[in-house]
Design a protein around this motif. Structure first.
Motif, mmCIF file in Angstrom:
data_model
loop_
_atom_site.group_PDB
_atom_site.id
_atom_site.type_symbol
_atom_site.label_atom_id
_atom_site.label_comp_id
_atom_site.label_asym_id
_atom_site.label_seq_id
_atom_site.Cartn_x
_atom_site.Cartn_y
_atom_site.Cartn_z
ATOM 1 N N TYR A 120 89.818 35.798 126.921
ATOM 2 C CA TYR A 120 88.802 35.600 127.966
ATOM 3 C C TYR A 120 88.114 34.244 127.814
ATOM 4 C CZ TYR A 120 84.586 36.086 130.724
ATOM 5 O OH TYR A 120 83.572 35.865 131.631
ATOM 6 N N GLN A 121 87.780 33.880 126.581
ATOM 7 C CA GLN A 121 87.088 32.606 126.353
ATOM 8 C C GLN A 121 87.974 31.418 126.700
ATOM 9 O OE1 GLN A 121 85.892 33.209 122.257
ATOM 10 N NE2 GLN A 121 83.840 33.864 122.860
ATOM 11 N N LYS A 123 90.866 31.638 128.889
ATOM 12 C CA LYS A 123 91.475 31.673 130.215
ATOM 13 C C LYS A 123 90.671 32.429 131.275
ATOM 14 C CE LYS A 123 96.102 31.744 128.114
ATOM 15 N NZ LYS A 123 97.374 32.517 127.992
ATOM 16 N N GLY A 124 89.632 33.150 130.845
ATOM 17 C CA GLY A 124 88.877 33.939 131.801
ATOM 18 C C GLY A 124 89.565 35.236 132.193
ATOM 19 N N SER A 125 90.538 35.668 131.398
ATOM 20 C CA SER A 125 91.311 36.873 131.725
ATOM 21 C C SER A 125 91.454 37.751 130.497
ATOM 22 C CB SER A 125 92.699 36.480 132.243
ATOM 23 O OG SER A 125 93.421 35.760 131.242
ATOM 24 N N GLU A 130 92.372 38.601 135.651
ATOM 25 C CA GLU A 130 91.149 37.816 135.756
ATOM 26 C C GLU A 130 89.913 38.706 135.653
ATOM 27 O OE1 GLU A 130 89.089 34.503 138.749
ATOM 28 O OE2 GLU A 130 91.122 35.277 139.141
ATOM 29 N N VAL A 133 83.066 36.135 135.643
ATOM 30 C CA VAL A 133 82.529 35.002 134.890
ATOM 31 C C VAL A 133 81.272 35.447 134.136
ATOM 32 C CG1 VAL A 133 81.488 32.695 135.106
ATOM 33 C CG2 VAL A 133 83.455 33.338 136.532
#
Length: 294
Positions: A120-121, A123-125, A130, A133
């Protein structure tokens, strides 16, 4: 003569010794501890017994929802020569049906931690999906996520799979069944744990086929297969205290350069880790842990 001197295990994992009895297996949970893909030279007292007895607790708790591979943990039900070694096996072993195991690890995540946090940190997924934010370390996810992985041999890393990739490996029907049952068991186990002061941040399930029926196998919701956090200390935005071998991992990161063989653990680290495993058992089962061996 010890059991292992008399009868060699047919398979030895990082923690478990497995004896093949034809259509059944005898699983023995040792006190061995692994970290960073190394089996450490020291053991954690009562760890194997906690893992074994806690899995049995969950098999019985989930029994009305899903069959397991479990047969018995009673020494009298074991064949010879195993029943003659209660000092080595009582409490830390179980007789199970041999199943056709699915070759994936069924991971369910309810909170942002571990490899999911790292992805997550970056790629945001999470597992390629996804996410909103602004999530923090240890945040509860809006919905628990099924994030399967490959089941790698000892010494190699499990690799993440998308849902579609798991379908390609298993077929869409079996893949869907593993996903739905993993989420069901996690949600029910999570709710029981919450009522007893524990957060189950994430966990790993394994499943197999027994005479064509889907059953849960291997360990279930233990400190080795799950992240357990104390509810009364939970605070998003930072790493959490954990009822597992995190104490060992943290000590190794601070005291080892990861070259050569891992160092011996200090006595206080061994004792603190053993205490955490026992605490997890007592909180979840609401019973005092009285060792059957050792």
């Amino acid at each position: 003569m010890t059991l292992s001197e008399k009868v060699k295990p047919d398979y030895q994992g990082k923690v478990r010794d497995i004896y093949d009895l034809g259509d059944k297996l005898l699983l023995v949970a040792s006190d061995r501890v692994s970290a960073f893909d190394y089996v450490l030279p020291d053991t954690i007292p009562f760890k194997g017994e906690v893992l074994n007895r806690l899995s049995i607790f969950w098999y019985e708790f989930f029994d009305m929802l899903m069959e397991s591979h479990f047969i018995s943990a009673e020494m009298a039900d074991f064949p010879e020569p195993f029943k003659s070694y209660p000092e080595e096996l009582a409490g830390r072993s179980m007789l199970v049906h041999k199943c056709e195991m699915f070759k994936i690890e069924c991971i369910v995540r309810g909170y942002l931690s571990g490899s999911a946090l790292a992805e997550y940190q970056e790629k945001g997924s999470i597992s390629g999906v996804e996410q909103p934010v602004g999530l923090q370390d240890s945040d509860m996810l809006e919905h628990p996520m099924y994030t399967p992985t490959t089941k790698a041999p000892i010494g190699e890393h499990d690799m993440p799979l998308t849902l579609d990739e798991s379908f390609q490996l298993l077929g869409e029907g079996p893949g869907t069944a593993l996903a739905s049952n993993s989420l069901m068991l996690y949600n029910i186990g999570r709710d029981l744990a919450r009522s007893r002061g524990l957060i189950i941040a994430d966990t790993k399930f394994e499943f197999g086929l027994l005479d064509g029926r889907l059953v849960i196998a291997d360990e279930v919701l233990t400190p080795d297969s799950s992240r357990f956090w104390p509810m009364d200390d939970y605070e998003p935005g930072r790493p959490q205290k954990s009822f597992d071998k995190q104490i060992v991992r943290d000590w190794l990161k601070a005291n080892w350069d990861f070259k050569g063989e891992p160092p011996r653990l200090p006595r206080d680290i061994i004792e603190a880790t053993s205490k955490r495993y026992i605490e997890a058992y007592e909180l979840l089962t609401q019973t005092e842990f009285v060792p059957m061996v050792g």
